[in-house]
Design a protein around this motif. Structure first.
Motif, PDB file in Angstrom:
ATOM      1  N   LYS A 191       0.833  -1.213   0.000  1.00 38.94           N
ATOM      2  CA  LYS A 191       0.000   0.000   0.000  1.00 38.94           C
ATOM      3  C   LYS A 191       0.862   1.255   0.000  1.00 38.94           C
ATOM      4  N   ALA A 192       1.916   1.257   0.813  1.00 37.52           N
ATOM      5  CA  ALA A 192       2.798   2.424   0.892  1.00 37.52           C
ATOM      6  C   ALA A 192       3.542   2.623  -0.425  1.00 37.52           C
ATOM      7  N   PHE A 193       4.041   1.532  -1.008  1.00 32.45           N
ATOM      8  CA  PHE A 193       4.774   1.616  -2.267  1.00 32.45           C
ATOM      9  C   PHE A 193       3.868   2.141  -3.377  1.00 32.45           C
ATOM     10  N   THR A 194       2.653   1.615  -3.435  1.00 34.70           N
ATOM     11  CA  THR A 194       1.701   2.052  -4.457  1.00 34.70           C
ATOM     12  C   THR A 194       1.364   3.526  -4.282  1.00 34.70           C
ATOM     13  N   GLY A 195       1.118   3.935  -3.042  1.00 35.99           N
ATOM     14  CA  GLY A 195       0.807   5.333  -2.780  1.00 35.99           C
ATOM     15  C   GLY A 195       1.920   6.267  -3.196  1.00 35.99           C
ATOM     16  N   THR A 196       3.159   5.859  -2.937  1.00 38.85           N
ATOM     17  CA  THR A 196       4.312   6.677  -3.311  1.00 38.85           C
ATOM     18  C   THR A 196       4.410   6.821  -4.826  1.00 38.85           C
ATOM     19  N   GLN A 197       4.208   5.718  -5.545  1.00 40.16           N
ATOM     20  CA  GLN A 197       4.292   5.769  -7.005  1.00 40.16           C
ATOM     21  C   GLN A 197       3.173   6.621  -7.595  1.00 40.16           C
ATOM     22  N   ILE A 198       1.982   6.524  -7.017  1.00 33.83           N
ATOM     23  CA  ILE A 198       0.861   7.331  -7.503  1.00 33.83           C
ATOM     24  C   ILE A 198       1.151   8.822  -7.312  1.00 33.83           C
ATOM     25  N   ASN A 199       1.719   9.155  -6.167  1.00 30.93           N
ATOM     26  CA  ASN A 199       1.909  10.563  -5.808  1.00 30.93           C
ATOM     27  C   ASN A 199       3.172  11.198  -6.376  1.00 30.93           C
ATOM     28  N   THR A 200       4.171  10.381  -6.680  1.00 24.88           N
ATOM     29  CA  THR A 200       5.463  10.969  -7.056  1.00 24.88           C
ATOM     30  C   THR A 200       5.994  10.534  -8.421  1.00 24.88           C
ATOM     31  N   SER A 201       5.315   9.632  -9.116  1.00 27.25           N
ATOM     32  CA  SER A 201       5.844   9.158 -10.396  1.00 27.25           C
ATOM     33  C   SER A 201       4.740   9.108 -11.439  1.00 27.25           C
ATOM     34  N   ASP A 202       5.130   8.779 -12.674  1.00 30.62           N
ATOM     35  CA  ASP A 202       4.148   8.634 -13.752  1.00 30.62           C
ATOM     36  C   ASP A 202       3.947   7.167 -14.113  1.00 30.62           C
ATOM     37  N   LYS A 203       4.346   6.269 -13.218  1.00 33.48           N
ATOM     38  CA  LYS A 203       4.230   4.833 -13.481  1.00 33.48           C
ATOM     39  C   LYS A 203       2.774   4.375 -13.400  1.00 33.48           C
ATOM     40  N   GLY A 204       2.452   3.379 -14.242  1.00 30.26           N
ATOM     41  CA  GLY A 204       1.107   2.824 -14.276  1.00 30.26           C
ATOM     42  C   GLY A 204       0.979   1.582 -13.403  1.00 30.26           C
ATOM     43  N   PRO A 205      -0.221   1.021 -13.325  1.00 32.08           N
ATOM     44  CA  PRO A 205      -0.458  -0.134 -12.453  1.00 32.08           C
ATOM     45  C   PRO A 205       0.327  -1.380 -12.839  1.00 32.08           C
ATOM     46  N   GLY A 206       0.576  -1.558 -14.132  1.00 31.70           N
ATOM     47  CA  GLY A 206       1.333  -2.736 -14.563  1.00 31.70           C
ATOM     48  C   GLY A 206       2.766  -2.698 -14.056  1.00 31.70           C
ATOM     49  N   TRP A 207       3.379  -1.519 -14.119  1.00 35.30           N
ATOM     50  CA  TRP A 207       4.751  -1.377 -13.620  1.00 35.30           C
ATOM     51  C   TRP A 207       4.785  -1.599 -12.122  1.00 35.30           C
ATOM     52  N   ILE A 208       3.837  -1.022 -11.400  1.00 28.32           N
ATOM     53  CA  ILE A 208       3.785  -1.177  -9.946  1.00 28.32           C
ATOM     54  C   ILE A 208       3.587  -2.647  -9.579  1.00 28.32           C
ATOM     55  N   ARG A 209       2.691  -3.313 -10.294  1.00 26.87           N
ATOM     56  CA  ARG A 209       2.440  -4.733 -10.030  1.00 26.87           C
ATOM     57  C   ARG A 209       3.720  -5.543 -10.227  1.00 26.87           C
ATOM     58  N   GLY A 210       4.446  -5.249 -11.286  1.00 26.67           N
ATOM     59  CA  GLY A 210       5.679  -5.980 -11.556  1.00 26.67           C
ATOM     60  C   GLY A 210       6.736  -5.765 -10.485  1.00 26.67           C
ATOM     61  N   GLU A 211       6.872  -4.532 -10.010  1.00 26.69           N
ATOM     62  CA  GLU A 211       7.850  -4.235  -8.973  1.00 26.69           C
ATOM     63  C   GLU A 211       7.499  -4.935  -7.660  1.00 26.69           C
ATOM     64  N   LEU A 212       6.235  -4.908  -7.306  1.00 23.93           N
ATOM     65  CA  LEU A 212       5.815  -5.564  -6.056  1.00 23.93           C
ATOM     66  C   LEU A 212       6.007  -7.079  -6.153  1.00 23.93           C
ATOM     67  N   TYR A 213       5.718  -7.639  -7.310  1.00 27.23           N
ATOM     68  CA  TYR A 213       5.927  -9.071  -7.501  1.00 27.23           C
ATOM     69  C   TYR A 213       7.404  -9.413  -7.361  1.00 27.23           C
ATOM     70  N   ARG A 214       8.259  -8.567  -7.962  1.00 28.69           N
ATOM     71  CA  ARG A 214       9.708  -8.791  -7.881  1.00 28.69           C
ATOM     72  C   ARG A 214      10.196  -8.712  -6.435  1.00 28.69           C
ATOM     73  N   LYS A 215       9.541  -7.892  -5.635  1.00 23.07           N
ATOM     74  CA  LYS A 215       9.928  -7.740  -4.235  1.00 23.07           C
ATOM     75  C   LYS A 215       9.318  -8.830  -3.349  1.00 23.07           C
ATOM     76  N   GLY A 216       8.572  -9.756  -3.966  1.00 20.10           N
ATOM     77  CA  GLY A 216       8.074 -10.900  -3.228  1.00 20.10           C
ATOM     78  C   GLY A 216       6.711 -10.743  -2.595  1.00 20.10           C
ATOM     79  N   VAL A 217       5.970  -9.705  -2.970  1.00 15.65           N
ATOM     80  CA  VAL A 217       4.638  -9.503  -2.390  1.00 15.65           C
ATOM     81  C   VAL A 217       3.646 -10.445  -3.061  1.00 15.65           C
ATOM     82  N   ASP A 218       2.793 -11.077  -2.280  1.00 15.04           N
ATOM     83  CA  ASP A 218       1.805 -12.012  -2.812  1.00 15.04           C
ATOM     84  C   ASP A 218       0.731 -11.274  -3.617  1.00 15.04           C
ATOM     85  N   ASP A 219       0.181 -11.975  -4.614  1.00 16.12           N
ATOM     86  CA  ASP A 219      -0.807 -11.378  -5.515  1.00 16.12           C
ATOM     87  C   ASP A 219      -1.999 -10.729  -4.804  1.00 16.12           C
ATOM     88  N   PRO A 220      -2.610 -11.385  -3.814  1.00 14.36           N
ATOM     89  CA  PRO A 220      -3.765 -10.743  -3.153  1.00 14.36           C
ATOM     90  C   PRO A 220      -3.411  -9.395  -2.534  1.00 14.36           C
TER      91      PRO A 220
END
Length: 267
Positions: free
Chosen positions: A114-143
């Motif tokens: 949630k914190a990572f997503t909020g930061t990307q929304i507020n400070t970057s131009d990245k879309g949901p696909g990029w955020i999803r990929g980064e979180l997956y790479r960091k080991g966060v579960d899909d749900p």
């Protein structure tokens, strides 16, 4: 069996103590471990007890390492595990550390997502696909990822993608609209925006170009093609090569023919 004959505080780390058994240096321990096992001068210890003390101390050292790693920013469980593995720590010790960190509320992958997503929304131009990929790479579960991305609404995605597109449309003024659109869509794809968002973007942003802007783009691309092709071809073949090149770049054939007349007049 041996007897602790001396305990001294380390000079460079006053949270660790050196233990001497039967007059010889044996090992060092953290002050928390020292207190937990009631280690003191004159205490008899056997090999099993020493092994338990050293194991507990290894866990404490690994825990301190993990907490230091966490002091810079939030981390996922996978990031911490990988960091500790890089130190070649035993798997059992890493497991103990992860358990302790969870009890201390230092690890929470959902809150991280949630914190990572909020930061990307507020400070970057990245879309949901990029955020999803980064979180997956960091080991966060899909749900957890999907729950975190609920904050990135479709309307927000469209607004961000539209702002990016308008900025890029100005950057690609020297390209035909078709090529500019392709470049913008490729950019949005790399940033992680889905096709459904792009479809709405093209319906909402101003993509009209006046006659002068369209001609400027064609003239710019025509000059580039002319410099490249005029040294290799002439006559009919030159004209055909120019038409093919500029048509593939998204310009109308009647506009290209007009450009060829202008270039001929300029020679």
């Amino acid at each position: 069996m041996g007897v602790i004959t001396k305990i001294t505080k380390q000079v460079k780390n006053d949270e660790r103590y050196n233990l001497f058994i039967d007059g010889k240096y044996a090992f060092s321990v953290d002050e928390v471990v020292l207190a937990k096992f009631g280690l003191r001068k004159g205490l008899e210890v056997d090999e099993l007890e020493i092994s338990e003390v050293q194991y507990d101390d290894d866990v404490k050292k690994a825990l301190n390492k993990a907490i230091h790693f966490l002091s810079y920013r939030m981390r996922t469980e996978k990031e911490i595990r990988d960091h500790l593995k890089d130190s070649e720590l035993d798997g059992a010790i890493i497991g103990e550390v992860i358990h302790k960190l969870k009890d201390m509320k230092y690890i929470d992958d959902l809150e991280f997502a949630k914190a990572f997503t909020g930061t990307q929304i507020n400070t970057s131009d990245k879309g949901p696909g990029w955020i999803r990929g980064e979180l997956y790479r960091k080991g966060v579960d899909d749900p957890y990822i999907e729950e975190a991305l609920d904050a990135f609404t479709f309307e927000m995605q469209v607004d961000k993608a539209a702002a990016i597109s308008e900025k890029l449309m100005k950057k690609y003024m020297k390209d035909s609209f078709m090529i500019a659109k392709q470049k913008i869509e490729q950019n949005l794809q790399r940033k992680g925006y889905p096709g459904a968002v792009m479809k709405i973007v093209w319906e909402t942003i101003d993509t009209d170009r006046d006659t002068d802007e369209q001609w400027d783009a064609l003239y710019h691309q025509g000059q580039k093609a002319h410099r490249r092709l005029s040294s290799k071809y002439e006559g009919y073949e030159y004209e055909q090569r120019m038409k093919q090149t500029l048509y593939r770049k998204g310009f109308a054939i009647e506009k290209i023919e007009r450009l060829l007349e202008v270039l001929k007049e300029e020679e």
